[in-house]
Design an enzyme around this catalytic site. Structure first.
Site, PDB file in Angstrom:
ATOM      1  N   LYS A  35      36.851  -1.371  63.500  1.00 57.59           N
ATOM      2  CA  LYS A  35      37.379  -0.893  64.788  1.00 57.59           C
ATOM      3  C   LYS A  35      37.985   0.483  64.610  1.00 57.59           C
ATOM      4  CE  LYS A  35      41.280  -2.431  66.894  1.00 57.59           C
ATOM      5  NZ  LYS A  35      42.027  -1.307  67.492  1.00 57.59           N
ATOM      6  N   ASP A  62      37.682   1.346  70.116  1.00 57.95           N
ATOM      7  CA  ASP A  62      38.813   0.819  70.902  1.00 57.95           C
ATOM      8  C   ASP A  62      39.642   1.975  71.463  1.00 57.95           C
ATOM      9  OD1 ASP A  62      40.606  -0.979  72.002  1.00 57.95           O
ATOM     10  OD2 ASP A  62      41.722  -1.265  70.140  1.00 57.95           O
ATOM     11  N   LYS A  64      40.145   2.202  74.777  1.00 60.22           N
ATOM     12  CA  LYS A  64      40.769   1.622  75.980  1.00 60.22           C
ATOM     13  C   LYS A  64      40.718   2.592  77.154  1.00 60.22           C
ATOM     14  CE  LYS A  64      43.960  -1.353  73.358  1.00 60.22           C
ATOM     15  NZ  LYS A  64      43.841  -0.851  71.980  1.00 60.22           N
ATOM     16  N   ASP A  67      40.495   5.453  83.672  1.00 60.19           N
ATOM     17  CA  ASP A  67      40.495   6.752  84.339  1.00 60.19           C
ATOM     18  C   ASP A  67      39.685   6.629  85.637  1.00 60.19           C
ATOM     19  OD1 ASP A  67      40.657   9.614  84.697  1.00 60.19           O
ATOM     20  OD2 ASP A  67      40.869   9.781  82.519  1.00 60.19           O
ATOM     21  N   THR A 117      48.436  -7.633  73.091  1.00 60.33           N
ATOM     22  CA  THR A 117      49.046  -8.736  72.332  1.00 60.33           C
ATOM     23  C   THR A 117      50.450  -8.395  71.842  1.00 60.33           C
ATOM     24  OG1 THR A 117      47.694  -7.897  70.520  1.00 60.33           O
ATOM     25  CG2 THR A 117      46.975  -9.919  71.557  1.00 60.33           C
ATOM     26  N   GLN A 187      53.443  -7.411  66.814  1.00 58.21           N
ATOM     27  CA  GLN A 187      52.663  -8.325  67.643  1.00 58.21           C
ATOM     28  C   GLN A 187      53.540  -9.482  68.095  1.00 58.21           C
ATOM     29  OE1 GLN A 187      49.941  -7.471  68.760  1.00 58.21           O
ATOM     30  NE2 GLN A 187      48.527  -6.613  67.251  1.00 58.21           N
ATOM     31  N   ARG A 208      46.808  -4.655  59.926  1.00 59.48           N
ATOM     32  CA  ARG A 208      47.772  -4.580  58.832  1.00 59.48           C
ATOM     33  C   ARG A 208      47.701  -5.694  57.789  1.00 59.48           C
ATOM     34  NH1 ARG A 208      52.248  -3.222  63.147  1.00 59.48           N
ATOM     35  NH2 ARG A 208      50.709  -4.489  64.281  1.00 59.48           N
TER      36      ARG A 208
HETATM   37  O1  C5P Z   1      47.657  -4.504  62.527  1.00 60.49           O
HETATM   38  P1  C5P Z   1      47.231  -5.470  63.595  1.00 60.49           P
HETATM   39  O2  C5P Z   1      46.404  -6.638  63.057  1.00 60.49           O
HETATM   40  O3  C5P Z   1      48.372  -5.907  64.475  1.00 60.49           O
HETATM   41  O4  C5P Z   1      46.219  -4.597  64.512  1.00 60.49           O
HETATM   42  C1  C5P Z   1      45.716  -5.061  65.743  1.00 60.49           C
HETATM   43  C2  C5P Z   1      44.805  -4.027  66.330  1.00 60.49           C
HETATM   44  O5  C5P Z   1      44.310  -4.519  67.572  1.00 60.49           O
HETATM   45  C3  C5P Z   1      45.444  -2.677  66.637  1.00 60.49           C
HETATM   46  O6  C5P Z   1      44.455  -1.693  66.344  1.00 60.49           O
HETATM   47  C4  C5P Z   1      45.723  -2.699  68.122  1.00 60.49           C
HETATM   48  O7  C5P Z   1      45.593  -1.418  68.708  1.00 60.49           O
HETATM   49  C5  C5P Z   1      44.604  -3.598  68.631  1.00 60.49           C
HETATM   50  N1  C5P Z   1      44.851  -4.321  69.880  1.00 60.49           N
HETATM   51  C6  C5P Z   1      45.930  -5.176  70.051  1.00 60.49           C
HETATM   52  N2  C5P Z   1      46.107  -5.852  71.258  1.00 60.49           N
HETATM   53  C7  C5P Z   1      45.202  -5.673  72.251  1.00 60.49           C
HETATM   54  C8  C5P Z   1      44.101  -4.814  72.070  1.00 60.49           C
HETATM   55  C9  C5P Z   1      43.958  -4.150  70.852  1.00 60.49           C
HETATM   56  O8  C5P Z   1      46.728  -5.372  69.133  1.00 60.49           O
HETATM   57  N3  C5P Z   1      45.311  -6.380  73.364  1.00 60.49           N
END
Ligand code: C5P
Length: 233
Positions: A35, A62, A64, A67, A117, A187, A208
């Site tokens: 991603k 991603d 997002k 616009d 999330t 998160q 992460r």
């Molecule tokens: O590090 P982590 O596992 O929390 O990364 C989650 C990834 O998913 C990040 O790149 C974040 O931008 C993306 N994301 C998210 N929630 C969403 C859509 C995308 O955490 N609803």
């Protein structure tokens, strides 16, 4: 049973494209889906995407998009020309409609981001939404699919509800995945890999827990094992 690697996407949330390339090399064959997020858009994302595609990887863009119709259409057309396999727009009906129209019959999937999330009930309350995350995810997801999205992004805590609500071909993408015992960080609506798969998620986005692991490849492999344990198809 499908290959667990089809269900795991590494979020390349690195400082720049060179670091992302190093990470992609480090995890090697364990990761098929990568991603590329908005931070890399301004730090070498385009050439990174070309390299990943040349290496035979699947790319999830991603950025997002959110616009006016013409701008969304141009952005989606450009992303499709780059060869991305999946891209995100916000789950707002005119935005999704413009994206779906620009996509035409391309194989690139368009998924709509419902509620981040990293947001929980109190964040939503502060924005004037009092019915909880699940209700908002539900209505945004249904509207996005009706407007032409191929799928949605939500937390795995909503995956089961979405699987029951949407048609079986809807592609459900779930970030906020933490291996059992892992730290939540920013998160808030998190789930384990196995429960996300059991509840019907198609693609788990993990950043992460792999990026910051001492051995990212081992971390990816242990998440793949958790995914395998829950795959019944
Ligand atoms: O590090 P982590 O596992 O929390 O990364 C989650 C990834 O998913 C990040 O790149 C974040 O931008 C993306 N994301 C998210 N929630 C969403 C859509 C995308 O955490 N609803």
């Amino acid at each position: 049973m499908s290959d667990p690697r089809d269900h795991l996407c590494l979020a390349l949330d690195t400082a720049d494209a060179d670091e992302a390339r190093r990470m992609a090399d480090l995890v090697g064959d364990s990761i098929q889906w990568h991603k590329v997020g908005s931070a890399l858009a301004v730090q070498g994302g385009e050439s990174l995407i070309k390299d990943l595609k040349e290496a035979g990887k699947k790319v999830f863009l991603d950025y997002k998009f959110h616009d006016i119709d013409q701008t969304v259409a141009n952005a989606v057309s450009g992303a499709i020309r780059l060869g991305v396999d999946l891209l995100t727009v916000h789950a707002v009906v005119p935005v999704v409609r413009a994206a779906a129209k620009a996509k035409g019959d391309s194989a690139t999937k368009i998924v709509a981001v419902t509620v981040l999330t990293s947001m929980d009930e109190s964040d939503l309350e502060a924005e004037g939404w009092h019915e909880g995350a699940a209700a908002l995810v539900r209505s945004r997801a249904q509207n996005a699919i009706n407007a032409g999205a191929d799928g949605v992004v939500a937390s795995a805590q909503e995956a089961k509800m979405l699987r029951d609500l949407l048609n079986p071909s809807a592609f459900i993408v779930t970030p906020g995945i933490r291996p059992a015992g892992g730290e939540a960080q920013d998160q808030k609506r998190i789930s384990t890999p196995a429960s996300a798969i059991s509840d019907g998620s198609n693609l788990l986005v993990v950043g992460r827990p792999i990026l910051q692991a001492q051995n990212p490849r081992d971390a990816a492999n242990s998440i793949l094992e958790e995914i395998s344990s829950a795959l019944h198809y």
